[in-house]
Design a protein around this motif. Sequence first.
Motif, PDB file in Angstrom:
ATOM      1  N   ASP A  76       0.848  -1.194   0.000  1.00 43.68           N
ATOM      2  CA  ASP A  76       0.000   0.000   0.000  1.00 43.68           C
ATOM      3  C   ASP A  76       0.884   1.244   0.000  1.00 43.68           C
ATOM      4  N   SER A  77       0.882   1.973  -1.109  1.00 42.73           N
ATOM      5  CA  SER A  77       1.767   3.138  -1.266  1.00 42.73           C
ATOM      6  C   SER A  77       1.072   4.455  -0.935  1.00 42.73           C
ATOM      7  N   ARG A  78      -0.161   4.427  -0.480  1.00 42.00           N
ATOM      8  CA  ARG A  78      -0.891   5.658  -0.179  1.00 42.00           C
ATOM      9  C   ARG A  78      -0.326   6.344   1.070  1.00 42.00           C
ATOM     10  N   SER A  79      -0.273   7.661   1.035  1.00 46.91           N
ATOM     11  CA  SER A  79       0.255   8.416   2.181  1.00 46.91           C
ATOM     12  C   SER A  79      -0.775   8.464   3.305  1.00 46.91           C
ATOM     13  N   PHE A  80      -0.291   8.721   4.516  1.00 51.98           N
ATOM     14  CA  PHE A  80      -1.186   8.819   5.674  1.00 51.98           C
ATOM     15  C   PHE A  80      -2.164   9.979   5.501  1.00 51.98           C
ATOM     16  N   GLY A  81      -1.662  11.106   4.993  1.00 52.92           N
ATOM     17  CA  GLY A  81      -2.507  12.273   4.803  1.00 52.92           C
ATOM     18  C   GLY A  81      -3.650  11.994   3.837  1.00 52.92           C
ATOM     19  N   TYR A  82      -3.325  11.319   2.748  1.00 49.29           N
ATOM     20  CA  TYR A  82      -4.352  10.984   1.754  1.00 49.29           C
ATOM     21  C   TYR A  82      -5.398  10.051   2.353  1.00 49.29           C
ATOM     22  N   ILE A 251      -7.167  -2.519 -15.246  1.00 51.76           N
ATOM     23  CA  ILE A 251      -7.778  -1.271 -14.801  1.00 51.76           C
ATOM     24  C   ILE A 251      -7.791  -1.166 -13.273  1.00 51.76           C
ATOM     25  N   GLU A 252      -8.207  -2.246 -12.603  1.00 49.86           N
ATOM     26  CA  GLU A 252      -8.285  -2.222 -11.141  1.00 49.86           C
ATOM     27  C   GLU A 252      -6.901  -2.073 -10.510  1.00 49.86           C
ATOM     28  N   LEU A 253      -5.911  -2.746 -11.085  1.00 51.36           N
ATOM     29  CA  LEU A 253      -4.564  -2.656 -10.552  1.00 51.36           C
ATOM     30  C   LEU A 253      -3.954  -1.273 -10.791  1.00 51.36           C
ATOM     31  N   GLU A 254      -4.309  -0.656 -11.917  1.00 48.61           N
ATOM     32  CA  GLU A 254      -3.811   0.696 -12.203  1.00 48.61           C
ATOM     33  C   GLU A 254      -4.301   1.673 -11.141  1.00 48.61           C
ATOM     34  N   TYR A 255      -5.566   1.512 -10.723  1.00 43.54           N
ATOM     35  CA  TYR A 255      -6.071   2.385  -9.662  1.00 43.54           C
ATOM     36  C   TYR A 255      -5.346   2.108  -8.349  1.00 43.54           C
ATOM     37  N   ALA A 256      -5.270   0.835  -7.957  1.00 40.81           N
ATOM     38  CA  ALA A 256      -4.684   0.474  -6.666  1.00 40.81           C
ATOM     39  C   ALA A 256      -3.247   0.972  -6.539  1.00 40.81           C
ATOM     40  N   ARG A 257      -2.508   0.957  -7.637  1.00 45.77           N
ATOM     41  CA  ARG A 257      -1.100   1.338  -7.607  1.00 45.77           C
ATOM     42  C   ARG A 257      -0.891   2.845  -7.758  1.00 45.77           C
ATOM     43  N   ASN A 258      -1.948   3.563  -8.164  1.00 40.94           N
ATOM     44  CA  ASN A 258      -1.818   5.010  -8.368  1.00 40.94           C
ATOM     45  C   ASN A 258      -2.883   5.795  -7.610  1.00 40.94           C
ATOM     46  N   ALA A 259      -3.430   5.198  -6.553  1.00 39.85           N
ATOM     47  CA  ALA A 259      -4.493   5.849  -5.791  1.00 39.85           C
ATOM     48  C   ALA A 259      -4.021   7.184  -5.228  1.00 39.85           C
ATOM     49  N   GLY A 260      -4.800   8.220  -5.446  1.00 45.21           N
ATOM     50  CA  GLY A 260      -4.467   9.553  -4.964  1.00 45.21           C
ATOM     51  C   GLY A 260      -5.607  10.506  -5.283  1.00 45.21           C
ATOM     52  N   PHE A 261      -5.463  11.752  -4.928  1.00 40.78           N
ATOM     53  CA  PHE A 261      -6.530  12.734  -5.132  1.00 40.78           C
ATOM     54  C   PHE A 261      -6.868  12.908  -6.611  1.00 40.78           C
ATOM     55  N   ALA A 262      -5.845  12.949  -7.474  1.00 37.81           N
ATOM     56  CA  ALA A 262      -6.087  13.141  -8.904  1.00 37.81           C
ATOM     57  C   ALA A 262      -6.844  11.952  -9.498  1.00 37.81           C
ATOM     58  N   MET A 263      -6.428  10.752  -9.140  1.00 42.21           N
ATOM     59  CA  MET A 263      -7.099   9.551  -9.637  1.00 42.21           C
ATOM     60  C   MET A 263      -8.541   9.488  -9.139  1.00 42.21           C
ATOM     61  N   ASP A 264      -8.753   9.821  -7.862  1.00 47.82           N
ATOM     62  CA  ASP A 264     -10.103   9.787  -7.304  1.00 47.82           C
ATOM     63  C   ASP A 264     -11.010  10.802  -7.999  1.00 47.82           C
TER      64      ASP A 264
END
Length: 283
Positions: A76-82, A251-264
């Motif tokens: 999980d590469s998402r930041s704590f703030g995000y 598609i699902e993996l692309e989201y999981a690996r690049n999850a962030g404000f822009a993607m959301d």
Amino acid sequence: MISAKANINLMDERSTAILDGVILSDQGDCPEGLSSCVLGEVATVGLGCPGEKAYRAEDGLKLGTPEFAARCKEVDSRSFGYRLVKRIFDIVFSLCVIVAGFIPGLILSIAIMVDTKGSPIYSQVRVGRGGKLFRIYKFRTMVADSDDVAKYLSGEKLDQWKRERKVENDPRITPLGRKLRHTSLDEMPNFLNVLIGDMSVIGPRAVSSEEIRWFGAEAEDVLSVPAGITGYWQATSRNDATFESGERQRIELEYARNAGFAMDARCFIGTFGAMFGKRRSGR
């Protein structure tokens, strides 16, 4: 061990008979390579799909175990703030939807009971973040005995349902149910799952214990983030992207690996086109 066909029928007829654990291993070509024991025993899932990697059985990684959950947390590469901001958004947005939709939901529930002759709320078991199993809630869009798949589907439609859990022109869907699916309003009860913490507003589509096998060794990636009511799959190719083609996994993996404000934001905006634009399907 029981055969793949027998296992699929058992899983469909009894939603409570879920896989307690799943070892991802190399058991041959899919989908024929699927074999499992249910009700508390370890299941072995074949993952010889083209382009998919697979865990060896000796890795001993099972869905629902602390080891698998730890592996998901590592990737999980998402930041704590995000994650903090997103959880606050999930709670506030879900509460607003639930409060605003309470009275319309009650009226709709009565209409669904008349239309389907069954309970207005339908639940199924899904695999959530870290491999944790949870029960997802939706408005019922099919006849009350829709779990008796063989009664309504046969031939190519039955084969398609076994692969994708979706069928073109499914005869089990009621007239009202079809309208709910075309606008994705059948998924409004999902906001209860978001409020509880099982899901997020935006994330990969929640999958079953059988569907997760299509991700192979990359299951830990897609399960490193919470499942969502809507997401990259719904906002882009939706039903045109299937597990069998491999596009759904990509598609699902692309989201999981690049999850962030822009993607959301991209997923959130794209969802309205899928719900009300020309691309809506509701299959």
